[in-house]
Scaffold this motif. Structure first.
Motif, PDB file in Angstrom:
ATOM      1  N   ASP A 146     -31.285  10.696  45.027  1.00  0.00           N
ATOM      2  CA  ASP A 146     -32.127  10.183  46.103  1.00  0.00           C
ATOM      3  C   ASP A 146     -33.550   9.956  45.620  1.00  0.00           C
ATOM      4  O   ASP A 146     -34.060  10.669  44.756  1.00  0.00           O
ATOM      5  N   GLY A 147     -34.197   8.970  46.214  1.00  0.00           N
ATOM      6  CA  GLY A 147     -35.578   8.679  45.865  1.00  0.00           C
ATOM      7  C   GLY A 147     -35.966   7.299  46.332  1.00  0.00           C
ATOM      8  O   GLY A 147     -35.171   6.579  46.943  1.00  0.00           O
ATOM      9  N   PRO A 148     -37.189   6.887  46.038  1.00  0.00           N
ATOM     10  CA  PRO A 148     -37.667   5.580  46.500  1.00  0.00           C
ATOM     11  C   PRO A 148     -36.960   4.439  45.794  1.00  0.00           C
ATOM     12  O   PRO A 148     -36.575   4.533  44.622  1.00  0.00           O
ATOM     13  N   ARG A 149     -36.767   3.371  46.521  1.00  0.00           N
ATOM     14  CA  ARG A 149     -36.185   2.154  45.991  1.00  0.00           C
ATOM     15  C   ARG A 149     -37.317   1.214  45.588  1.00  0.00           C
ATOM     16  O   ARG A 149     -38.488   1.461  45.881  1.00  0.00           O
ATOM     17  N   ILE A 150     -36.968   0.137  44.918  1.00  0.00           N
ATOM     18  CA  ILE A 150     -38.001  -0.776  44.448  1.00  0.00           C
ATOM     19  C   ILE A 150     -38.840  -1.320  45.606  1.00  0.00           C
ATOM     20  O   ILE A 150     -40.040  -1.554  45.481  1.00  0.00           O
ATOM     21  N   GLN A 151     -38.216  -1.485  46.783  1.00  0.00           N
ATOM     22  CA  GLN A 151     -38.934  -1.973  47.953  1.00  0.00           C
ATOM     23  C   GLN A 151     -40.004  -0.984  48.415  1.00  0.00           C
ATOM     24  O   GLN A 151     -40.981  -1.376  49.056  1.00  0.00           O
ATOM     25  N   ASP A 152     -39.802   0.291  48.126  1.00  0.00           N
ATOM     26  CA  ASP A 152     -40.764   1.305  48.538  1.00  0.00           C
ATOM     27  C   ASP A 152     -41.972   1.360  47.614  1.00  0.00           C
ATOM     28  O   ASP A 152     -43.065   1.740  48.032  1.00  0.00           O
ATOM     29  N   LEU A 153     -41.785   0.991  46.360  1.00  0.00           N
ATOM     30  CA  LEU A 153     -42.828   1.150  45.359  1.00  0.00           C
ATOM     31  C   LEU A 153     -43.638  -0.118  45.123  1.00  0.00           C
ATOM     32  O   LEU A 153     -44.798  -0.053  44.722  1.00  0.00           O
ATOM     33  N   LEU A 154     -43.030  -1.282  45.343  1.00  0.00           N
ATOM     34  CA  LEU A 154     -43.681  -2.549  45.061  1.00  0.00           C
ATOM     35  C   LEU A 154     -43.883  -3.361  46.331  1.00  0.00           C
ATOM     36  O   LEU A 154     -43.113  -3.250  47.285  1.00  0.00           O
TER      37      LEU A 154
END
Length: 318
Positions: A146-154
């Protein structure tokens, strides 16, 4: 950060839920390049399978194309919570997931060897590691959890500014360009690059010259059933011919999206496709809005199109 995306389950499903939608001998929709029965359809395959991992991203279709179709291209992106240069890249040396330059710039590779069920999470995990890493390659050795996806970081709610390159020279820092070993590796990689171009009047339509023929591969975001109906209407009417002697030969699925493929006469080039593709897009929109039942001829056309599954060999295997 990203809690909503991490806990979102509406687009997540176990691999066994896709049986009936994807045949066992068809390419796995995860984009691995393997047949479904040897990937997410295999006993013990990845439990989590996100059918449409890049849904909601403004350039979803182009992101899928960069991951599956385009040899050499880059696109700058912005981090949500930090001021640091990040560049999406189709393919990095050895299909490396990421490279951190001495300057601190991060090259985030889209065409990679691993597939853990959610490519958006995989990319997020690689980017997290790259943000903390010293200069050099960065990768994953196992499922990221589990963790952030690319949509969450960029910041991906704006269209990507994509640059298509003739070769992989973008891999190199200035101080590497005179290194004989590096140049030899670069020349070997460049030998496999096939010309490609993104059409400008429509979204996510990519021309490619594969030597013996040319193709147009168009990543479309519409629901598959509705899109097949619309394509069948146009095919039955003879309205799916883009340029003389071109032919809609089939389609493939990639990351939850359907991608129709046209064969084109050698010498067509991307410029000649611009106006015809825009005209076709207008016809397709009208066909999508047509709520009438398909005629017998259109149903036959739909059945034929649905059976024309084109297999695209992943570029990362070239």
């Amino acid at each position: 950060m990203g809690k909503r995306s991490r806990t979102k389950t509406r687009d997540q499903q176990r691999a066994t839920d896709t049986v009936g939608e994807v045949g066992p001998r068809q390419p796995c929709p995860c984009g691995s390049g393997k047949r479904y029965k040897a990937c997410h359809g295999a006993p013990g395959g990845a439990e989590l399978f996100v059918r449409r991992p890049f849904e909601g991203i403004a350039s979803e279709g182009d992101l899928v194309a960069l991951r599956e179709l385009v040899p050499a291209a880059t696109a700058p992106v912005r981090l949500r919570d930090a001021d640091r240069t990040v560049t999406l890249a189709t393919l990095l040396p050895g299909a490396t997931p990421a490279l951190v330059r001495d300057s601190g710039e991060i090259l985030l590779g889209l065409q990679v060897m691993h597939s853990f069920g959610d490519p958006a999470r995989d990319l997020g995990a690689v980017l997290e590691r790259a943000l903390e890493a010293d200069p050099g390659p960065v990768g994953l050795t196992g499922a990221p959890g589990d963790g952030p996806r690319i949509q969450d970081l960029l910041v991906l709610d704006e269209p990507l500014d994509i640059t298509v390159h003739e070769d992989f020279a973008f891999w190199l820092d200035e101080d590497q360009r005179d290194d004989p070993a590096v140049r030899a590796a670069l020349e070997q990689a460049n030998s496999s690059v096939q010309p490609a171009a993104r059409l400008t009047q429509v979204e996510a339509a990519w021309w490619a010259d594969v030597g013996t023929k040319e193709h147009l591969r168009w990543v479309m975001p519409e629901p598959e059933g509705e899109l097949l109906d619309a394509l069948a209407r146009l095919h039955a009417a003879g309205d799916d011919v883009l340029v003389p002697d071109s032919r809609l030969v089939g389609m493939f699925r990639a990351h939850g999206l359907l991608c129709p493929v046209w064969d084109l006469p050698v010498g067509t080039g991307p410029e000649a496709l611009e106006d015809p593709a825009a005209d076709f897009r207008a016809k397709l929109d009208r066909a999508l809005a047509d709520g009438a039942e398909l005629t017998a001829e259109e149903r036959s056309a739909r059945s034929g199109l649905a059976q024309r599954q084109v297999t695209i060999r992943p570029l990362r295997d070239h």
